[in-house]
Scaffold this active site. Structure first.
Site, PDB file in Angstrom:
ATOM      1  N   SER A   5       4.251  -6.186   2.922  1.00  0.00           N
ATOM      2  CA  SER A   5       2.911  -6.176   3.518  1.00  0.00           C
ATOM      3  C   SER A   5       1.910  -6.848   2.579  1.00  0.00           C
ATOM      4  O   SER A   5       2.020  -8.034   2.297  1.00  0.00           O
ATOM      5  CB  SER A   5       2.521  -4.736   3.874  1.00  0.00           C
ATOM      6  OG  SER A   5       1.319  -4.709   4.611  1.00  0.00           O
ATOM      7  N   LEU A   6       0.944  -6.079   2.069  1.00  0.00           N
ATOM      8  CA  LEU A   6      -0.016  -6.595   1.100  1.00  0.00           C
ATOM      9  C   LEU A   6       0.678  -7.337  -0.048  1.00  0.00           C
ATOM     10  O   LEU A   6       0.153  -8.317  -0.593  1.00  0.00           O
ATOM     11  CB  LEU A   6      -0.829  -5.410   0.568  1.00  0.00           C
ATOM     12  CG  LEU A   6      -1.209  -5.368  -0.908  1.00  0.00           C
ATOM     13  CD1 LEU A   6      -2.395  -6.268  -1.132  1.00  0.00           C
ATOM     14  CD2 LEU A   6      -1.492  -3.964  -1.349  1.00  0.00           C
ATOM     15  N   ARG A  34      -9.255  -8.081   3.944  1.00  0.00           N
ATOM     16  CA  ARG A  34      -8.178  -7.614   4.833  1.00  0.00           C
ATOM     17  C   ARG A  34      -8.264  -6.101   5.010  1.00  0.00           C
ATOM     18  O   ARG A  34      -8.151  -5.578   6.118  1.00  0.00           O
ATOM     19  CB  ARG A  34      -6.833  -8.015   4.230  1.00  0.00           C
ATOM     20  CG  ARG A  34      -5.570  -7.631   5.012  1.00  0.00           C
ATOM     21  CD  ARG A  34      -4.370  -8.155   4.216  1.00  0.00           C
ATOM     22  NE  ARG A  34      -3.088  -7.942   4.872  1.00  0.00           N
ATOM     23  CZ  ARG A  34      -2.265  -6.919   4.623  1.00  0.00           C
ATOM     24  NH1 ARG A  34      -2.619  -5.976   3.752  1.00  0.00           N
ATOM     25  NH2 ARG A  34      -1.099  -6.824   5.235  1.00  0.00           N
ATOM     26  N   HIS A  93      -0.216  -2.565  11.012  1.00  0.00           N
ATOM     27  CA  HIS A  93       0.864  -3.432  11.512  1.00  0.00           C
ATOM     28  C   HIS A  93       1.194  -3.254  12.990  1.00  0.00           C
ATOM     29  O   HIS A  93       2.104  -3.895  13.494  1.00  0.00           O
ATOM     30  CB  HIS A  93       2.137  -3.291  10.657  1.00  0.00           C
ATOM     31  CG  HIS A  93       1.975  -3.865   9.293  1.00  0.00           C
ATOM     32  ND1 HIS A  93       1.852  -5.219   9.070  1.00  0.00           N
ATOM     33  CD2 HIS A  93       1.875  -3.272   8.082  1.00  0.00           C
ATOM     34  CE1 HIS A  93       1.694  -5.435   7.777  1.00  0.00           C
ATOM     35  NE2 HIS A  93       1.687  -4.270   7.156  1.00  0.00           N
ATOM     36  N   GLN A 109       1.060 -11.342  10.237  1.00  0.00           N
ATOM     37  CA  GLN A 109       1.573 -10.164   9.517  1.00  0.00           C
ATOM     38  C   GLN A 109       0.769  -8.900   9.814  1.00  0.00           C
ATOM     39  O   GLN A 109       1.313  -7.800   9.858  1.00  0.00           O
ATOM     40  CB  GLN A 109       1.538 -10.477   8.007  1.00  0.00           C
ATOM     41  CG  GLN A 109       2.193  -9.445   7.133  1.00  0.00           C
ATOM     42  CD  GLN A 109       1.521  -9.355   5.775  1.00  0.00           C
ATOM     43  OE1 GLN A 109       0.313  -9.176   5.671  1.00  0.00           O
ATOM     44  NE2 GLN A 109       2.310  -9.474   4.729  1.00  0.00           N
ATOM     45  N   GLN A 159       0.832  -1.201   0.000  1.00  0.00           N
ATOM     46  CA  GLN A 159       0.000   0.000   0.000  1.00  0.00           C
ATOM     47  C   GLN A 159       0.868   1.253   0.000  1.00  0.00           C
ATOM     48  O   GLN A 159       1.905   1.297   0.646  1.00  0.00           O
ATOM     49  CB  GLN A 159      -0.889  -0.027   1.240  1.00  0.00           C
ATOM     50  CG  GLN A 159      -2.132   0.800   1.108  1.00  0.00           C
ATOM     51  CD  GLN A 159      -3.205   0.373   2.093  1.00  0.00           C
ATOM     52  OE1 GLN A 159      -3.302  -0.788   2.436  1.00  0.00           O
ATOM     53  NE2 GLN A 159      -4.004   1.306   2.550  1.00  0.00           N
TER      54      GLN A 159
END
Length: 314
Positions: free
Chosen positions: A92-93, A117, A202, A251, A11
């Protein structure tokens, strides 16, 4: 062809118009975005190319959009160069894109997962309660300590992205994040600036989203795969034997160990070409800051994609 490391953006790499030129040139790219539209029930091309309803920066739409552009780009590379990803990581993503590239996740399952998500992450913390900030400077080792000093049991801030030796991202309660930014300035440790995001991604505040994701992912299979993936949450090289749903669930409420992940990739393939597959140049920049000698290629627009195809075809 030498080894190739594939890295997939997260992102923050989205821009209105992303993929438009590439879609006009490559049929497989256009078909992939149509597949994404069919899976999610909204027009992916319209979202990425025009964004008429200003949804692209909303987390639940950002995440599937970046995943769709990344997978579409990968399919162009696979068709034009014949590459098969065997060593991958995603920020991440981007870890979901990386799993799709190995065949560990079906594309349609991954799209639905990241759409959910994004919704779960937004639900976890009311807007205005959390915040994130980027730290830039030469005192990265001191920032986790300052976060501990500032945090209380009901007002927390943590380092959640270890992006490069001089770049960290903080996340947590808005007041605690602001306090760390003040401390960085007062102690002349570099710069810390709040980011324009809608939730404290996160951080441990995201645990409700992780719990939701655990239930959702229980119905999504992880397929057998033969390559290797470096996971954000532990910066370890995983094979099909060690990568589990739990890796993706953890995560959400834990730090992205990107600097550490880059080190593992570099050790695993010291002479490889690296390719950032998808929109933007964020990971190319972080790679160069960390390892000046790594040749990291881009695919963020038609020009860079064609150049990368040419380089990989040699």
């Amino acid at each position: 062809m030498s080894d190739i490391v594939f890295v997939f953006p997260g992102q923050g790499s989205q821009t209105v118009g992303m993929g438009k030129e590439i879609s006009e040139q490559f049929q497989e790219f256009k078909e992939t975005l149509q597949e994404a539209s069919d899976s999610l029930g909204f027009n992916m091309e319209r979202l990425c190319f025009e964004d008429p309803e200003a949804k692209l920066n909303l987390t639940e739409f950002t995440q599937p959009a970046i995943l769709a552009i990344s997978v579409a780009t990968l399919r162009v590379l696979q068709k034009r160069v014949g590459v098969t990803p065997t060593l991958v990581a995603g920020h991440s993503l981007g870890e979901y894109s990386a799993l799709v590239s190995l065949g560990a996740l079906d594309f349609s399952d991954a799209l639905r997962a990241v759409h959910f998500r994004g919704q779960a992450m937004q639900r976890a913390v009311p807007v205005g309660v959390g915040a994130m900030a980027a730290y830039l400077g030469n005192s990265s080792e001191l920032i986790p300590e300052i976060c501990k000093e500032v945090s209380t049991s009901d007002c927390k801030v943590e380092v959640v992205n270890f992006n490069s030796p001089g770049q960290l991202v903080l996340s947590g309660h808005k007041k605690a994040v602001a306090k760390v930014c003040e401390e960085v300035s007062a102690r002349k440790l570099g710069r810390a600036k709040e980011l324009p995001v809608s939730a404290p991604f996160h951080s441990s505040l995201m645990q409700p989203a992780a719990d939701e994701m655990a239930k959702f992912l229980a119905n999504i299979p992880l397929n057998s795969f033969s390559g290797k993936i470096v996971a954000n949450v532990d910066a370890k090289l995983h094979t099909v034997q060690s990568y589990t749903h739990e890796t993706l669930i953890k995560q959400i409420a834990n730090a992205v160990l990107w600097t550490q992940s880059l080190a593992i990739l570099k050790d695993s393939a010291p002479h490889a070409n690296w390719v950032e597959v998808g929109p933007g140049k964020v990971l190319q920049g972080l790679t160069k800051k960390t390892y000046e000698t790594v040749n990291c290629l881009g695919t963020q627009d038609l020009t860079s994609l064609k150049s990368t195809i040419e380089t990989l075809s040699k």
